[in-house]
Each structure stands twice: as C-alpha cells, then as structure tokens.
Motif scaffolding. Structure first.
Motif, PDB file in Angstrom:
ATOM      1  N   ALA A 230       0.854  -1.190   0.000  1.00 40.47           N
ATOM      2  CA  ALA A 230       0.000   0.000   0.000  1.00 40.47           C
ATOM      3  C   ALA A 230       0.888   1.237   0.000  1.00 40.47           C
ATOM      4  O   ALA A 230       1.723   1.417   0.887  1.00 40.47           O
ATOM      5  N   PHE A 231       0.728   2.068  -1.008  1.00 42.01           N
ATOM      6  CA  PHE A 231       1.531   3.280  -1.115  1.00 42.01           C
ATOM      7  C   PHE A 231       0.743   4.471  -0.605  1.00 42.01           C
ATOM      8  O   PHE A 231      -0.473   4.581  -0.833  1.00 42.01           O
ATOM      9  N   ASP A 232       1.420   5.369   0.075  1.00 39.61           N
ATOM     10  CA  ASP A 232       0.797   6.525   0.688  1.00 39.61           C
ATOM     11  C   ASP A 232       0.382   7.544  -0.372  1.00 39.61           C
ATOM     12  O   ASP A 232       1.230   8.196  -0.974  1.00 39.61           O
ATOM     13  N   GLN A 233      -0.924   7.659  -0.610  1.00 38.33           N
ATOM     14  CA  GLN A 233      -1.505   8.669  -1.498  1.00 38.33           C
ATOM     15  C   GLN A 233      -0.967   8.591  -2.928  1.00 38.33           C
ATOM     16  O   GLN A 233      -0.887   9.602  -3.625  1.00 38.33           O
ATOM     17  N   ALA A 234      -0.584   7.416  -3.364  1.00 39.68           N
ATOM     18  CA  ALA A 234      -0.073   7.251  -4.723  1.00 39.68           C
ATOM     19  C   ALA A 234      -0.539   5.920  -5.293  1.00 39.68           C
ATOM     20  O   ALA A 234      -0.811   4.969  -4.560  1.00 39.68           O
TER      21      ALA A 234
END
Length: 402
Positions: A230-234
């Motif tokens: 899971a990538f932060d806001q991307a």
C-alpha cells in the motif's frame, strides 16, 4: 457538415490511419507543418525531436501558445473503422508493436490545425501565436526535449499556454478540470542475472535448479511485492515486463516498467523512494527514473478568461474533478489553461481511452475543440494587460525576459 469540418475530419482520419510512436513522428509532424505553413505561419520543424513550431506575429501584445501532441500508442486498434490503423512500428529495444491513436492525439492535432487557421484568417487581434506540435507526450519526455532544444530562446516565452484533451463526456461538452492533471513518474527497473541454458544442472547426474541467478524470478518476486504494498496517497502500476527469448534459456536481464501517479509531487517522491527500497531488497536492483512531471495547475486569471470565452461560444461549461492522468504540459512552466473536450457519441463512448476499442465521435468533437482553442486564444490576446512582463516563466532553465 461545413466545408471546414469536412476538411478537418479528413485530416484527422489521415492522421488516425498513420499513427507514429513517440520519437518517430516524422510523417505526423510533416502533415501538421504543411497545414501551418499554408495558413501563413512561420514554421520550424525538428525542435526537440520531431517537434513543430508555427509562429504568427502581429505586433506588440502577449504571446499565447497552443499545444497538441504528435505521438500515438503501442496499442492494436480494434474499432472496425474504415480508416482504422493497421500500422506496426519497431520500438527502441527491437520489438515490433501495433500502433494506434488510442488517446485521441489525432483529434487534438486536427483541432489545433483548425484553430490555427481561424486565427490566421482573423485580423482583430495583436500579439503572437505559437502553435506547438509536441513529440513524445506519451513517454512524458517531449516537452522537456523541446525546452532543452531552445524552444523559448528561439521563439519567445509564452505568456499563457493552452491545451485540451478529449474525454468520455458527451461529444462537444467543454469541461474545466480541477486539478487538470496528476503528478507522476515513469520508472525502469533492470534486474541482472547470470544467464545460461536450463540444461546446466546444479549437481552432476541429477535434475536440479539451473545454474545461475534467474532475473525473471527476481523481477516476478518484485512485481508481486509491489502489488501487495500500500503506497501513501499514490498509485503504483507495473505496466511492462520484458525478459528472455526462449523458455529453455535463462536471460541475463529482466526489466519492469512502472508508473507512479499522485496528486502531489511529494507523494510521488515518497512512492518512488519506496519502490527503490523494494527493488533493492527483493531483486538487488536500482531504479531508473525515465521521466517525471509535476501536477497540472490552471492559472486562475487565464482560466477565468478562457471559461467565459468558452461559455459565450459553446454554452454550458462544467467543472470536472481531476483524475490520475499525467501530462508533461506542466513542464512548460508558464501560466496555463488545460481543459477537456467531450468525445462520446449519444449512445456513450465506445471503448475506453488507451484501449484498442477507443472510438470517439469526431465531428462534434472537432467542432467544439476548434472553437474552444480559437476562442481561448483570442480571449488571452485581447487581455494583454493581465499578462504583461516581467515573464512569469517558472519552469526548468527559466528565461527571465521575453
């Protein structure tokens, strides 16, 4: 259909039937250059690759830049159109791929040519119009290449830049997105291995694991790990994988192509750094940043002018939410306005953009797109006082003066 629209529809169909990949747009550039020269523009070709610049100067005033893209995608067309592309091309790594205008750049160019011709035929404006046919937008590299080739030093810094893109809205509807485009990066990861034939075995007389490090296994493990992260806001997407030529030969290289999309440059930076860590941990590989672009930002003053011009000429204009699409248009670094032109026929858009079934409705899209670009340019040219020097250019290698 008017004679103008018929001519532009024929021009668009010709471009559609003969698409060219990024950095290979020689024919497309020649066709656009010919139309601009016929309309009275001073035309220069070969700017930053196959880039085309048409310049029309009528005394003092602002400089407005109109831009569209020359390149197409490595996608097989499946629309069934009489002028559908059957073109193939060779990529830099030697692969033969189908090519089509699955993103609508053929429509963008036809609208650009039509607006440029209307502006040339109109006498009630002063200033300078720059018409840009940009190469390699699909790789997010063409704008930077034109700037590096002295676009502004050779032709002047525009006070306002304008661009448009077809969208799944009803054909002819104009939408102003906010924000217009996302920030993004294209990454390349190359995993190396020892190579060799699978007949080489780990222990004489026994079937075992083939000798040497298999880069295919390493890049596959990396892709799986990226998919589980899971990538932060991307949004991080693996779009290409290339490795090997034969099933019984371990290749020396395996390569993954990755895109990153986010609302902010900071989120892209964090995602790229995390991809780099995962690549090192999982596959012992580094990350090559092929291209990177900031998010698009519509200039408030110019956008207000353009929106009023669009409403007066075309009626209702809607505000649309920005998506995850990226553009290298923000790299031009000047106040800009970017909008959508609806392309869907009454029954709804056939095929999604970037797919082989993408089939916009050309005539109402051309009608609206030409008028939108022409009226936007005239609105900027008529309001020179709002865009007076000193230059507000803030892009790479900024030029301080006009």
């Amino acid at each position: 259909m008017t004679a103008e629209l018929r001519d532009l529809a024929i021009f668009r169909a010709d471009l559609h039937a003969h698409p060219e990949l990024s950095w290979q747009e020689a024919r497309t550039a020649e066709r656009l250059a010919g139309r601009l020269a016929a309309a009275g523009y001073e035309v220069t070709t070969g700017v930053g690759g196959h880039g085309v610049v048409g310049r029309l100067c009528r005394g003092d005033g602002v400089t407005v830049m109109l831009r569209a893209e020359l390149d197409a995608l490595p996608v097989k067309e499946e629309t069934g159109l009489s002028y559908a592309s059957t073109v193939t091309a060779t990529t830099p790594d030697g692969r033969t791929v189908p090519v089509s205008h699955a993103c609508g750049h053929d429509l963008h160019l036809a609208c650009l040519a039509g607006a440029a011709r209307r502006l040339a035929a109109c006498d009630d404006w002063r200033g300078t119009v720059l018409v840009i046919g940009q190469p390699a937008e699909e790789t997010l590299e063409g704008a930077a290449a034109m700037l590096a080739d002295g676009l502004y030093e050779r032709f002047g810094v525009p006070d306002v830049a304008l661009a448009q893109h077809v969208s799944p809205f009803p054909a002819g509807l104009i939408a102003h997105p906010e924000p217009p485009t996302a920030a993004g990066a294209e990454l390349r990861i190359v995993v190396t291995g020892d190579g060799g034939h699978v007949g080489d075995v780990g222990q004489a007389g026994h079937i075992g694991r083939a000798v040497g490090r298999n880069p295919v296994a390493a890049v596959a493990a990396l892709v799986h790990r990226l998919d589980q992260t899971a990538f932060d806001q991307a949004v991080v997407t693996v779009g290409t994988l290339h490795a090997g030529e034969r099933a019984n030969v371990i290749p020396t290289l395996a390569e993954a192509g990755i895109t990153v999309r986010a609302a902010t440059e900071e989120a892209v930076t964090r995602a790229v750094a995390r991809v780099a860590r995962l690549a090192e941990e999982t596959a012992g590989a580094g990350v090559i940043v092929v291209s990177r672009v900031p998010p698009g930002v519509n200039d408030p003053a110019a956008t207000a002018l353009v929106r009023r011009a669009h409403e007066a000429a075309l009626g209702t204009v809607v505000t649309a939410p920005g998506g995850s699409a990226c553009e290298d248009f923000p790299l031009y670094g000047v106040p800009s306005v970017y909008w959508y032109v609806g392309a869907a026929p009454p029954a709804g858009l056939v095929g999604r953009p970037h797919t082989g079934t993408f089939r916009p409705d050309p005539v109402p899209t051309l009608r609206a797109g030409v008028t939108a670009m022409q009226t936007a340019a005239l609105a900027v040219l008529a309001n020179a006082s709002q865009f007076a020097p000193p230059s507000r250019y803030h892009g790479p290698g900024a030029v301080a003066e006009h």
